[in-house]
Design a protein around this motif. Structure first.
Motif, short mmCIF file in Angstrom:
data_model
loop_
_atom_site.label_atom_id
_atom_site.label_comp_id
_atom_site.label_asym_id
_atom_site.label_seq_id
_atom_site.Cartn_x
_atom_site.Cartn_y
_atom_site.Cartn_z
N PHE A 106 -16.79 24.06 135.85
CA PHE A 106 -16.54 23.92 134.42
C PHE A 106 -15.98 22.53 134.06
N GLY A 107 -15.77 21.68 135.07
CA GLY A 107 -15.25 20.35 134.81
C GLY A 107 -13.74 20.29 134.73
N VAL A 108 -13.05 21.19 135.43
CA VAL A 108 -11.59 21.18 135.49
C VAL A 108 -11.18 20.51 136.81
N ARG A 115 -8.42 17.20 128.27
CA ARG A 115 -9.01 17.89 127.13
C ARG A 115 -9.03 19.38 127.43
N LEU A 116 -9.16 20.19 126.41
CA LEU A 116 -9.29 21.62 126.61
C LEU A 116 -10.74 21.96 126.97
N VAL A 117 -10.91 22.68 128.06
CA VAL A 117 -12.22 23.10 128.53
C VAL A 117 -12.39 24.58 128.22
N ILE A 154 -8.64 25.81 128.89
CA ILE A 154 -7.65 25.31 129.84
C ILE A 154 -7.70 23.79 129.90
N ASP A 155 -6.55 23.16 130.15
CA ASP A 155 -6.50 21.71 130.29
C ASP A 155 -7.40 21.25 131.43
N SER A 156 -8.16 20.20 131.20
CA SER A 156 -9.03 19.66 132.25
C SER A 156 -8.23 18.94 133.33
N GLN A 157 -7.02 18.50 132.99
CA GLN A 157 -6.16 17.77 133.94
C GLN A 157 -4.77 18.41 133.94
N ASN A 158 -4.03 18.16 135.01
CA ASN A 158 -2.62 18.58 135.04
C ASN A 158 -1.82 17.79 134.01
N VAL A 159 -0.73 18.36 133.56
CA VAL A 159 0.21 17.66 132.70
C VAL A 159 0.80 16.49 133.49
N THR A 160 0.81 15.31 132.92
CA THR A 160 1.29 14.12 133.62
C THR A 160 2.73 13.80 133.26
N ASN A 161 3.29 12.86 133.99
CA ASN A 161 4.63 12.37 133.64
C ASN A 161 4.64 11.79 132.22
N ARG A 162 3.54 11.12 131.82
CA ARG A 162 3.45 10.57 130.47
C ARG A 162 3.49 11.70 129.43
N ASP A 163 2.73 12.74 129.67
CA ASP A 163 2.73 13.88 128.75
C ASP A 163 4.13 14.48 128.64
N PHE A 210 1.54 21.80 136.64
CA PHE A 210 0.97 22.86 135.82
C PHE A 210 -0.03 22.30 134.85
N ARG A 211 -0.74 23.20 134.20
CA ARG A 211 -1.61 22.89 133.07
C ARG A 211 -1.50 24.07 132.11
N CYS A 212 -1.94 23.91 130.88
CA CYS A 212 -1.77 24.93 129.85
C CYS A 212 -3.10 25.56 129.46
#
Length: 444
Positions: free
Chosen positions: A364-366, A183-185, A222-231, A439-441
């Motif tokens: 911040f929960g990232v 999620r976006l934080v 910012i994305d709370s998680q890294n971009v995954t292979n699924r994404d 990465f994350r966005c």
């Protein structure tokens, strides 16, 4: 309790122990290479494996031998032969043949003699009643971290070596985690410090980590998680590699020239995708962070209408705290790195699923800001104000202030704990696909 990495300036004798531990990391890595593969070149831009077997030792000798201890060379040919690696750049590739390199036995003998002489000199220097000079401690720490860097870069090089050319390791840990939704934080405006202060910090740092600077970072998400292979699979299925509008002209030309159509660790098998781990292919793990070049990461971010974070934004998300509280030493707080907080320090060969270390989250929960893959930023690698190259290693950073390298932050599963410090900066060219980088966005 302080970690060894942060206490060496107070306990210089720990340097000897840390050097031995670092040597074990590279020794263990070379041990997975089968005898017949020692002259292989898994990455076209790089030297053959035999070079690195000598390089991690020759670097220590060329740094310390005569300069620090007045030791005379016993093999100037090898000192020079194994001195310099190759930066992966566009253009000509090395064309040397295996016959042009010395035998494994000769290199092993050189390494053993070199270690014995250096160890003796280091032991004497660190056992004197008068404190060892700051310059000597700095040089020894430089040798330790240089070796640990190679323990990581060699890992991703050997990752490209076919599995039948390696001695298999025990099976990897089976992570029992479910799918985590990113999620976006929202990160509020705040101040963040980059780099170290020479006058007050007692940690070792490379030249590009100085001088400390504090900056105000405007609010962003910012994305709370890294971009995954699924994404990333969704990006591919949406035609991301064929959408010229989301690629820069330079990145598009690189992609077309090299026929890049998927992440380098992915492999298509009919209608299915597999993933090449260090020791073999497995079914594509959808919840692992995707490892891609900066060019691919930037295209994905633009596809979503977002961008890669800046170095300052990464710092604010990773080390900042709400309501102006003091910045943290690590995302999770001030406790030394441990397996509780992330996937790093050579504990695993492969990534863990995103979100597998919730206790490592920032204020911040990232999640996973340290470990599990270096993180690309959009910040061009450049010196901080007050930069001074080290006299004994002047080209370490300065040779790469060329506008062609981008800052990476965080660390991977093969990053040593001492290099997880907040000020550490990694960098690579945007079209280099082999490094363990995710990465994350951000929206800003």
């Amino acid at each position: 309790m302080e970690s060894l990495a942060t206490s060496v300036r107070k306990i210089p004798h720990q340097l000897s122990l840390r050097l031995q531990q670092a040597r074990k990391q590279t020794d263990d890595l070379f041990a997975i290479v089968r005898t017949e593969a020692i002259y292989d070149r898994p990455i076209a831009e790089r030297h053959r494996i035999i070079f690195y077997l000598g390089h991690v030792e020759a670097f220590d000798w060329n740094l310390l031998g005569e300069r620090a201890f007045g030791l005379k060379s016993f093999n100037k040919t090898f000192d020079h032969l194994f001195a310099f690696g190759i930066d992966p750049v566009d253009g000509g590739l090395p064309s040397d043949q295996p016959s042009e390199w010395p035998s494994r036995e000769e290199v092993d003998a050189y390494n053993a003699k070199l270690r014995a002489q250096l160890d003796s000199a280091i032991q004497v220097a660190l056992s004197q009643t008068s404190p060892a000079s700051a310059d000597l401690l700095e040089m020894i720490e430089t040798g330790i971290e240089h070796r640990l860097m190679h323990a990581e870069t060699l890992a991703y090089m050997l990752h490209r070596l076919h599995s039948d050319r390696k001695v298999a390791a025990p099976p990897e840990f089976d992570w029992k985690t479910g799918q985590v939704k990113s999620r976006l934080v929202e990160i509020p405006e705040g101040r963040t410090q980059l780099g170290q202060a020479r006058a007050t910090d007692d940690e070792f740092g490379w030249d590009n980590e100085f001088e400390a600077r504090t900056t105000v970072v405007p609010e962003f998400a910012i994305d709370s998680q890294n971009v995954t292979n699924r994404d990333f699979m969704r990006f591919m299925q949406a035609g991301g590699y064929d959408n010229r509008a989301i690629w820069t002209a330079e990145d598009w030309d690189w992609k077309e020239k090299h026929h890049i159509s998927h992440p380098s660790c992915w492999k298509r098998e009919g209608n299915l995708w597999s993933y090449t781990t260090m020791f073999g292919d497995i079914r594509l793990p959808m919840n692992w962070p995707v490892y891609v070049s900066q060019a691919e990461a930037a295209a994905y971010a633009k596809w979503l209408g977002r961008r890669l974070p800046t170095e300052e934004q990464f710092h604010r998300a990773a080390y900042g705290a709400p309501k102006g509280a003091k910045e943290r030493r690590y995302p999770w707080g001030d406790a030394p790195p441990s397996e509780l907080y992330g996937n790093f320090d050579f504990k695993h060969w492969d990534p863990s699923p995103v979100g597998a270390h919730p206790t490592g989250a920032s204020a911040f929960g990232v999640h996973d800001l340290v470990g599990n893959g270096w993180e690309w930023t959009r910040t061009v690698f450049a010196p901080f104000e007050g930069f001074k190259p080290r006299e004994f290693y002047p080209g370490y950073s300065a040779n790469f202030f060329d506008g062609k390298h981008f800052v990476m932050k965080g660390g991977s599963s093969r990053t040593a704990a001492c290099m997880l410090r907040r000020s550490f900066r990694n960098w690579f060219q945007p079209h280099y696909p082999n490094v363990y980088a995710t990465f994350r966005c951000v929206e800003d």
